[in-house]
Design a protein around this motif. Structure first.
Motif, mmCIF file in Angstrom:
data_model
loop_
_atom_site.group_PDB
_atom_site.id
_atom_site.type_symbol
_atom_site.label_atom_id
_atom_site.label_comp_id
_atom_site.label_asym_id
_atom_site.label_seq_id
_atom_site.Cartn_x
_atom_site.Cartn_y
_atom_site.Cartn_z
ATOM 1 N N SER A 69 0.832 -1.199 0.000
ATOM 2 C CA SER A 69 0.000 0.000 0.000
ATOM 3 C C SER A 69 0.868 1.251 0.000
ATOM 4 C CB SER A 69 -0.913 0.015 1.227
ATOM 5 O OG SER A 69 -0.159 0.265 2.403
ATOM 6 N N ASN A 70 0.270 2.351 -0.429
ATOM 7 C CA ASN A 70 1.018 3.610 -0.458
ATOM 8 C C ASN A 70 1.542 3.987 0.919
ATOM 9 O OD1 ASN A 70 0.574 3.906 -3.184
ATOM 10 N ND2 ASN A 70 -1.246 5.189 -2.930
ATOM 11 N N ARG A 71 0.763 3.780 1.946
ATOM 12 C CA ARG A 71 1.185 4.166 3.296
ATOM 13 C C ARG A 71 2.302 3.256 3.808
ATOM 14 N NH1 ARG A 71 -1.785 8.126 5.502
ATOM 15 N NH2 ARG A 71 -3.687 8.681 4.379
ATOM 16 N N THR A 72 2.199 1.979 3.494
ATOM 17 C CA THR A 72 3.276 1.068 3.898
ATOM 18 C C THR A 72 4.564 1.409 3.161
ATOM 19 O OG1 THR A 72 1.680 -0.693 4.337
ATOM 20 C CG2 THR A 72 3.969 -1.354 4.007
ATOM 21 N N ARG A 73 4.444 1.714 1.873
ATOM 22 C CA ARG A 73 5.624 2.085 1.099
ATOM 23 C C ARG A 73 6.235 3.375 1.637
ATOM 24 N NH1 ARG A 73 6.192 -0.120 -3.524
ATOM 25 N NH2 ARG A 73 3.956 -0.084 -3.995
ATOM 26 N N ALA A 74 5.387 4.333 1.980
ATOM 27 C CA ALA A 74 5.892 5.591 2.526
ATOM 28 C C ALA A 74 6.634 5.365 3.838
ATOM 29 C CB ALA A 74 4.738 6.571 2.725
ATOM 30 N N ARG A 75 6.116 4.481 4.686
ATOM 31 C CA ARG A 75 6.821 4.183 5.941
ATOM 32 C C ARG A 75 8.186 3.569 5.655
ATOM 33 N NH1 ARG A 75 1.557 2.778 7.834
ATOM 34 N NH2 ARG A 75 1.870 0.573 7.297
ATOM 35 N N LEU A 76 8.256 2.701 4.648
ATOM 36 C CA LEU A 76 9.542 2.103 4.293
ATOM 37 C C LEU A 76 10.507 3.151 3.758
ATOM 38 C CD1 LEU A 76 11.462 -0.249 3.759
ATOM 39 C CD2 LEU A 76 10.254 -0.659 1.596
ATOM 40 N N ILE A 77 10.030 4.047 2.906
ATOM 41 C CA ILE A 77 10.902 5.095 2.357
ATOM 42 C C ILE A 77 11.405 6.010 3.467
ATOM 43 C CG2 ILE A 77 11.049 7.001 0.717
ATOM 44 C CD1 ILE A 77 10.747 4.158 -0.507
ATOM 45 N N ASN A 78 10.550 6.320 4.438
ATOM 46 C CA ASN A 78 10.995 7.119 5.588
ATOM 47 C C ASN A 78 12.034 6.365 6.418
ATOM 48 O OD1 ASN A 78 9.680 9.692 5.503
ATOM 49 N ND2 ASN A 78 7.740 8.653 5.908
ATOM 50 N N LYS A 79 11.881 5.055 6.520
ATOM 51 C CA LYS A 79 12.877 4.254 7.235
ATOM 52 C C LYS A 79 14.214 4.302 6.506
ATOM 53 C CE LYS A 79 13.854 -0.418 8.914
ATOM 54 N NZ LYS A 79 13.380 -1.834 8.959
ATOM 55 N N LEU A 80 14.190 4.248 5.173
ATOM 56 C CA LEU A 80 15.428 4.347 4.403
ATOM 57 C C LEU A 80 16.109 5.700 4.649
ATOM 58 C CD1 LEU A 80 14.384 2.785 0.964
ATOM 59 C CD2 LEU A 80 15.378 1.650 2.968
ATOM 60 N N ALA A 81 15.293 6.759 4.748
ATOM 61 C CA ALA A 81 15.848 8.084 5.052
ATOM 62 C C ALA A 81 16.544 8.079 6.406
ATOM 63 C CB ALA A 81 14.742 9.135 5.020
ATOM 64 N N ASP A 82 15.928 7.434 7.384
ATOM 65 C CA ASP A 82 16.529 7.363 8.717
ATOM 66 C C ASP A 82 17.839 6.592 8.699
ATOM 67 O OD1 ASP A 82 14.345 8.767 9.668
ATOM 68 O OD2 ASP A 82 13.305 6.979 10.420
ATOM 69 N N VAL A 83 17.868 5.489 7.955
ATOM 70 C CA VAL A 83 19.096 4.689 7.849
ATOM 71 C C VAL A 83 20.190 5.497 7.163
ATOM 72 C CG1 VAL A 83 20.101 2.670 6.713
ATOM 73 C CG2 VAL A 83 17.920 2.467 7.914
ATOM 74 N N PHE A 84 19.833 6.180 6.108
ATOM 75 C CA PHE A 84 20.783 7.048 5.412
ATOM 76 C C PHE A 84 21.360 8.076 6.385
ATOM 77 C CE2 PHE A 84 21.174 9.366 1.030
ATOM 78 C CZ PHE A 84 22.503 9.653 1.286
ATOM 79 N N GLU A 85 20.480 8.726 7.123
ATOM 80 C CA GLU A 85 20.908 9.773 8.055
ATOM 81 C C GLU A 85 21.814 9.222 9.147
ATOM 82 O OE1 GLU A 85 18.463 13.611 8.713
ATOM 83 O OE2 GLU A 85 17.725 12.093 10.107
ATOM 84 N N ALA A 86 21.553 8.001 9.598
ATOM 85 C CA ALA A 86 22.370 7.394 10.647
ATOM 86 C C ALA A 86 23.775 7.054 10.165
ATOM 87 C CB ALA A 86 21.688 6.138 11.175
ATOM 88 N N ASN A 87 23.964 7.005 8.870
ATOM 89 C CA ASN A 87 25.262 6.634 8.308
ATOM 90 C C ASN A 87 25.913 7.771 7.525
ATOM 91 O OD1 ASN A 87 25.726 3.454 8.622
ATOM 92 N ND2 ASN A 87 23.533 3.840 8.338
ATOM 93 N N LEU A 88 25.491 8.996 7.794
ATOM 94 C CA LEU A 88 26.006 10.133 7.036
ATOM 95 C C LEU A 88 27.509 10.312 7.186
ATOM 96 C CD1 LEU A 88 23.248 12.882 7.450
ATOM 97 C CD2 LEU A 88 23.945 11.723 5.353
ATOM 98 N N ASP A 89 28.025 10.126 8.386
ATOM 99 C CA ASP A 89 29.451 10.370 8.577
ATOM 100 C C ASP A 89 30.294 9.442 7.698
ATOM 101 O OD1 ASP A 89 31.464 11.926 10.139
ATOM 102 O OD2 ASP A 89 32.122 9.900 10.693
ATOM 103 N N GLU A 90 29.893 8.192 7.613
ATOM 104 C CA GLU A 90 30.598 7.254 6.736
ATOM 105 C C GLU A 90 30.514 7.721 5.283
ATOM 106 O OE1 GLU A 90 30.345 2.603 5.188
ATOM 107 O OE2 GLU A 90 28.879 3.354 6.655
ATOM 108 N N MET A 91 29.346 8.206 4.883
ATOM 109 C CA MET A 91 29.165 8.650 3.516
ATOM 110 C C MET A 91 29.999 9.896 3.202
ATOM 111 S SD MET A 91 27.327 6.488 1.990
ATOM 112 C CE MET A 91 25.981 5.316 2.074
ATOM 113 N N TYR A 92 30.077 10.840 4.158
ATOM 114 C CA TYR A 92 30.925 12.018 3.938
ATOM 115 C C TYR A 92 32.352 11.589 3.605
ATOM 116 C CZ TYR A 92 27.448 14.435 6.963
ATOM 117 O OH TYR A 92 26.319 14.923 7.535
ATOM 118 N N GLN A 93 32.899 10.724 4.460
ATOM 119 C CA GLN A 93 34.295 10.325 4.323
ATOM 120 C C GLN A 93 34.524 9.575 3.019
ATOM 121 O OE1 GLN A 93 36.495 11.326 6.584
ATOM 122 N NE2 GLN A 93 35.038 12.062 8.130
#
Length: 505
Positions: A69-93
């Motif tokens: 569903s659209n809402r389930t997909r949106a929750r997953l995409i928001n989770k991906l954003a959170d995972v991305f944000e949690a690993n920003l320092d590694e990505m910068y380097q």
């Protein structure tokens, strides 16, 4: 090119995991600041590309993804954003080491990227289909469905940002993707795919193949399994791959070359105009499609502008981009360094063009193994010069004089490109008037290089087609079906009452 330790060797990322390529050949990934071997990547064959596309097709049609569903997909995409944000320092380097952009610039850019996923997750929830008023006793509505597999070829200058501009709406709309990053800068894309898989993104939704453009990129662009082709790169690459994808009637978004004009009017503060010129011209070592490479400056402030910009360029601190105090890193490769130096030679050979800053490789011995070029400024440039017309893609700015608004506009629009333009003026009426007449897809008034997930991004003419970001990009990931419902129960027989029928359609 040496490395004291054995470099990491990366396979392809297909169906949610790293896999070996069928071709044994490896490609070197070089640290542009040191010339050292950073990693090695696989060179995907046609068979590997086919495997990745088939994985994306299977994921697109899978019950897990297609029935989400659209809402389930949106929750997953928001989770991906959170995972991305949690690993920003590694990505910068990692991105700084891979493409040579200064750490401060990389941090400032990449830290914004999780919001692209959040914005598109919001669109996934908010999207509505239309009910269309039509003539007669009918109900007409539209139904949109995701188009399918999106092939995405990304460049070396902003590896994560440009990939995310496509990836976020692709996943939020329910499509799947195969990404081919630049062979120069694949490392953060491979890492993000791994992180997203670990976070719960279904296998096959985000595949990464690595290799060269004329081989791996070509095989992806022409694959009949693609519903959409996205490329950010040079204009010629856009023509070639666009024709390949077009033979399969794939949708396309092509963000190609640029030669951004910046109109500086004499009512604007010169110091601020120079600061924006340096930012627009030298950020990312000038390797941006919207680089403010053509400064078009009004007579009254021209000489002062040139003098101040030359001084500003000479003050920029060049060095290893991993050092937080460094303001300008290298260009991405020896090939790109040669290209910039060749244009400096061309500029020196142009009649009357005047080199006022830069123009060579830094003399610091510590920088000799990297691919550095000094911030370069040419003054007194005229519109028939190659350095006015052709994209350099390096820390290279030309300055051209104009007198009237009409003359300035003519100079600004004298280009085969049409990606972006900028205006420096305190006259609000003139600002809007000139913005309307600039022939490009993006205009900044008293600013430069600003991007937002909600703001459409793209060009015209040789700068490409389609738009990234905003609802425009999200909507381009759907096919629209029109459903017409007759609400009248009266009997119908065309062939019995042909002479009295009011309309055929």
């Amino acid at each position: 090119m040496t490395n004291s330790q054995s470099p990491d060797v990366h396979g392809l990322f297909i169906d949610g995991r790293e896999v070996a390529a069928t071709r044994a050949e490896l490609l070197d990934v070089i640290n542009p600041a040191t010339g050292e071997l950073l990693a090695q990547i696989s060179h995907a064959s046609d068979a590997d590309v086919d495997k990745a596309v088939r994985s994306a097709e299977a994921a697109f049609h899978s019950h897990e993804w297609a029935s989400m569903s659209n809402r389930t997909r949106a929750r997953l995409i928001n989770k991906l954003a959170d995972v991305f944000e949690a690993n920003l320092d590694e990505m910068y380097q990692l991105e700084t080491a891979n493409n040579g952009r200064s750490l401060n610039e990389t941090r400032a850019q990449i830290s914004r990227l999780p919001d692209f996923f959040r914005y598109n997750a919001g669109l996934a929830i908010a999207r509505r289909d239309s009910v269309i008023p039509v003539e007669g006793n009918y109900l007409n509505y539209t139904v949109r469905s995701p188009i399918g597999v999106v092939g995405n070829s990304t460049p070396f200058n902003h590896p994560l940002m440009i990939m995310v501009k496509s990836l976020a709406p692709t996943l939020a709309s329910g499509c799947t993707t195969v990404v081919k990053p630049s062979e120069y800068t694949p490392l953060t894309t491979l890492r993000l795919a791994q992180l997203f898989s670990e976070a719960g993104l279904p296998p096959g939704c985000f595949n990464v193949i690595t290799g060269l453009g004329p081989t791996t990129g070509k095989a992806l662009a022409e694959h009949p399994g693609l519903a959409k082709w996205v490329l950010t790169g040079g204009t010629e690459a856009g023509r070639i791959t666009g024709a390949l994808a077009g033979s399969n009637f794939a949708h396309q978004t092509l963000e190609l070359g640029g030669k951004t004009p910046v109109l500086v009017f004499d009512d604007f503060d010169v110091e601020q105009a120079v600061n924006y010129a340096a930012f627009g011209g030298f950020i990312g070592a000038g390797q941006t499609c919207i680089c403010g490479s053509r400064q078009i400056v009004q007579d009254k402030v021209y000489d002062e502008f040139v003098e101040r910009l030359a001084a500003k360029a000479k003050s920029i601190r060049i060095g290893n981009p991993a050092d937080p105090s460094v303001q300008l890193g290298p260009v991405v490769s020896a090939r790109q360094q040669k290209r910039v130096l060749d244009y400096i030679r061309i500029g020196l050979e142009e009649d009357k063009a005047r080199l006022v800053a830069g123009g060579k490789v830094p003399i610091d011995p510590a920088l000799q193994r990297g691919f550095f070029v000094e911030p370069t400024v040419f003054a007194d440039v005229t519109p028939r010069m190659r350095i006015f017309q052709e994209e350099v893609f390096g820390p290279f700015v030309s300055v051209t004089r104009f007198s009237t608004e009409a003359e300035g506009l003519a100079l600004a629009n004298d280009s085969p490109f049409g990606l972006a333009g900028a205006i420096r003026t305190n006259d609000i009426t003139r600002a809007h008037r000139v913005a309307a007449r600039l022939k490009c897809g993006i205009v900044w008034i008293n600013d430069h290089h600003r991007l937002d997930p909600a703001s459409p991004w793209g060009g015209i003419k040789d700068s490409g087609i389609g738009r990234e970001c905003g609802t425009e990009s999200f909507d381009q990931h759907f096919e629209t079906k029109s459903v017409m419902v007759r609400l009248d129960d009266a009997p119908f027989d065309w062939y019995k009452d042909t002479a009295t029928q009011a309309r055929l359609n």
